[in-house]
Write an enzyme that holds these catalytic residues in place. Structure first.
Site, PDB file in Angstrom:
ATOM      1  N   GLU A   1      -8.935   6.562  -9.818  1.00 18.84           N
ATOM      2  CA  GLU A   1      -8.982   7.019 -11.217  1.00 18.84           C
ATOM      3  C   GLU A   1      -7.660   6.754 -11.929  1.00 18.84           C
ATOM      4  O   GLU A   1      -7.572   6.860 -13.144  1.00 18.84           O
ATOM      5  CB  GLU A   1      -9.323   8.521 -11.261  1.00 18.84           C
ATOM      6  CG  GLU A   1     -10.780   8.768 -10.903  1.00 18.84           C
ATOM      7  CD  GLU A   1     -11.111  10.226 -10.654  1.00 18.84           C
ATOM      8  OE1 GLU A   1     -10.204  11.081 -10.753  1.00 18.84           O
ATOM      9  OE2 GLU A   1     -12.287  10.507 -10.337  1.00 18.84           O
TER      10      GLU A   1
ATOM     11  N   HIS B   1      -3.586   4.127  -2.244  1.00 21.98           N
ATOM     12  CA  HIS B   1      -4.499   3.188  -1.574  1.00 21.98           C
ATOM     13  C   HIS B   1      -5.100   3.814  -0.305  1.00 21.98           C
ATOM     14  O   HIS B   1      -6.299   3.692  -0.056  1.00 21.98           O
ATOM     15  CB  HIS B   1      -3.751   1.921  -1.151  1.00 21.98           C
ATOM     16  CG  HIS B   1      -3.131   1.147  -2.274  1.00 21.98           C
ATOM     17  ND1 HIS B   1      -1.777   1.056  -2.457  1.00 21.98           N
ATOM     18  CD2 HIS B   1      -3.686   0.412  -3.261  1.00 21.98           C
ATOM     19  CE1 HIS B   1      -1.515   0.285  -3.499  1.00 21.98           C
ATOM     20  NE2 HIS B   1      -2.652  -0.114  -4.024  1.00 21.98           N
TER      21      HIS B   1
ATOM     22  N   LEU C   1       0.811  -1.220   0.000  1.00 23.96           N
ATOM     23  CA  LEU C   1       0.000   0.000   0.000  1.00 23.96           C
ATOM     24  C   LEU C   1       0.844   1.271   0.000  1.00 23.96           C
ATOM     25  O   LEU C   1       1.921   1.320   0.593  1.00 23.96           O
ATOM     26  CB  LEU C   1      -0.924  -0.005   1.226  1.00 23.96           C
ATOM     27  CG  LEU C   1      -1.852  -1.216   1.367  1.00 23.96           C
ATOM     28  CD1 LEU C   1      -2.763  -1.037   2.582  1.00 23.96           C
ATOM     29  CD2 LEU C   1      -2.686  -1.444   0.117  1.00 23.96           C
ATOM     30  N   HIS C   2       0.315   2.281  -0.667  1.00 25.98           N
ATOM     31  CA  HIS C   2       0.916   3.619  -0.683  1.00 25.98           C
ATOM     32  C   HIS C   2      -0.213   4.629  -0.501  1.00 25.98           C
ATOM     33  O   HIS C   2      -1.369   4.236  -0.290  1.00 25.98           O
ATOM     34  CB  HIS C   2       1.692   3.842  -1.985  1.00 25.98           C
ATOM     35  CG  HIS C   2       0.910   3.514  -3.222  1.00 25.98           C
ATOM     36  ND1 HIS C   2      -0.207   4.213  -3.610  1.00 25.98           N
ATOM     37  CD2 HIS C   2       1.051   2.518  -4.137  1.00 25.98           C
ATOM     38  CE1 HIS C   2      -0.692   3.705  -4.714  1.00 25.98           C
ATOM     39  NE2 HIS C   2       0.038   2.654  -5.054  1.00 25.98           N
ATOM     40  N   GLU C   3       0.123   5.916  -0.635  1.00 25.05           N
ATOM     41  CA  GLU C   3      -0.889   6.950  -0.341  1.00 25.05           C
ATOM     42  C   GLU C   3      -2.070   6.922  -1.319  1.00 25.05           C
ATOM     43  O   GLU C   3      -3.130   7.453  -1.008  1.00 25.05           O
ATOM     44  CB  GLU C   3      -0.261   8.356  -0.332  1.00 25.05           C
ATOM     45  CG  GLU C   3       0.572   8.636   0.901  1.00 25.05           C
ATOM     46  CD  GLU C   3       2.043   8.294   0.687  1.00 25.05           C
ATOM     47  OE1 GLU C   3       2.344   7.421  -0.170  1.00 25.05           O
ATOM     48  OE2 GLU C   3       2.885   8.894   1.375  1.00 25.05           O
TER      49      GLU C   3
ATOM     50  N   SER D   1       2.472   0.802  -6.827  1.00 23.24           N
ATOM     51  CA  SER D   1       3.316  -0.226  -6.209  1.00 23.24           C
ATOM     52  C   SER D   1       4.456  -0.575  -7.154  1.00 23.24           C
ATOM     53  O   SER D   1       5.527  -0.979  -6.728  1.00 23.24           O
ATOM     54  CB  SER D   1       2.495  -1.477  -5.901  1.00 23.24           C
ATOM     55  OG  SER D   1       1.339  -1.130  -5.188  1.00 23.24           O
TER      56      SER D   1
ATOM     57  N   ASP E   1      -6.411   3.952 -12.405  1.00 25.35           N
ATOM     58  CA  ASP E   1      -6.745   2.846 -13.311  1.00 25.35           C
ATOM     59  C   ASP E   1      -8.099   3.170 -13.941  1.00 25.35           C
ATOM     60  O   ASP E   1      -9.116   2.551 -13.617  1.00 25.35           O
ATOM     61  CB  ASP E   1      -6.774   1.532 -12.526  1.00 25.35           C
ATOM     62  CG  ASP E   1      -5.414   1.214 -11.930  1.00 25.35           C
ATOM     63  OD1 ASP E   1      -4.567   0.659 -12.632  1.00 25.35           O
ATOM     64  OD2 ASP E   1      -5.174   1.564 -10.758  1.00 25.35           O
TER      65      ASP E   1
END
Ligand code: AMP
Length: 283
Positions: free
Chosen positions: A148, A37, A33-35, A186, A150
């Protein structure tokens, strides 16, 4: 933070919540996870009583030569980030738990899956739709949150929900970026220092395109040329696609008369990065 890997256990938890009248927000992810997510988790927490985050690197959405085995994983860190951002439960099923022994059913939204990323990743969106529908059936959320970043995935999921009358509201959330403009992903961890610096060309090329649209350009090929020229100026970047498509149908447009999505995919050696923006035509 509770964590479940069995479908039976998470369903029990959800039944308990539903009997207590709680609304449920769902954030499907592949972890690491990153910001980007965590922005979805935070939004889900704002809208719902309880938030479930799934972490599942879904094998059916990876092609044979893609990065399934190397996809980054760090469940401990993911659990901390979920907790810190308002997640209540993590669902981490195994592939066997999700698919059993001989899965035969799938969902394919062919109309929207063949352009853009679908062209270079055949079968990808079939894998995405199938796993998302299965997760919706297991979790039965009131709302589900997608980035958004994806954009094609978001459009396809919205269409699946509409066409199959699924009782869930789909919420699209804005792209979260690094300070220099690179969309968080990721997969950014695959980039070498040199590639990471070069990758800023994605968002920079889109910014040029956006300015041109704001200045009145309505020829899609001109927009594509502007992006192509900028990306080609970066020797480490190799264009996979640059497309201007109708925002809803995802069909290629030539003359821009309606709302559009400008989407790109660019290779840095084996790493493929995507970015996009949508542009509304004032009527
Ligand atoms: P992934 O783990 O890559 O499958 O992504 C899980 C969800 O997070 C998807 O709905 C993505 O669109 C969303 N997401 C990934 N990166 C970003 C980002 N930079 N900004 C906003 N949402 C993102």
């Amino acid at each position: 933070m509770e964590s479940f890997s069995s479908i039976k256990d998470i369903k029990n938890k959800i039944s308990q919540w539903k009997s207590e009248g709680y609304s449920i927000g769902f954030v499907p992810t592949m972890g690491y996870l990153h910001e980007g997510h965590t922005s979805l988790i935070q939004r889900a927490k704002k809208d719902n009583d309880k938030v479930i985050v799934s972490i599942f690197v879904n094998p059916t959405q990876f092609g044979p030569n893609e990065d399934l085995d190397n996809y980054p994983r760090d469940l401990e860190r993911d659990t901390e980030l979920c907790t810190a951002n308002g997640g209540d439960v993590i669902f981490t099923p195994s592939a066997k738990e999700m698919y059993g022994d001989n899965p035969c059913a799938y969902v394919d939204i062919k109309e929207l899956s063949q352009e853009l990323c679908g062209a270079s990743r055949p079968g990808h969106f079939r894998g995405v739709c199938t796993v998302v529908l299965k997760l919706f059936n297991i979790i039965t959320p009131d709302r589900a949150y997608f980035g958004e970043k994806d954009a094609q995935q978001l459009a396809i999921i919205k269409k699946m929900v509409l066409d199959l009358n699924l009782p869930v509201e789909i919420i699209g959330c804005p792209i979260v970026r690094e300070a220099d403009g690179l969309a968080k992903s990721s997969r950014n961890t695959y980039l070498s220092n040199e590639q990471r610096k070069a990758a800023v060309v994605l968002s920079q090329s889109l910014a040029l395109a956006k300015t041109s649209l704001e200045n009145g350009e309505r020829d899609a090929n001109k927009i594509i040329s502007i992006i192509n020229e900028k990306i080609s100026s970066e020797p480490l970047a190799k264009v996979d696609y640059i497309q201007v498509v109708d925002l809803k149908s995802l069909k290629t447009v030539n003359s821009i008369t309606d709302d559009i999505l400008v989407a790109i995919a660019v290779h840095f050696d084996k790493t493929r990065l995507i970015d996009n923006f949508s542009f509304q035509i004032k009527k």
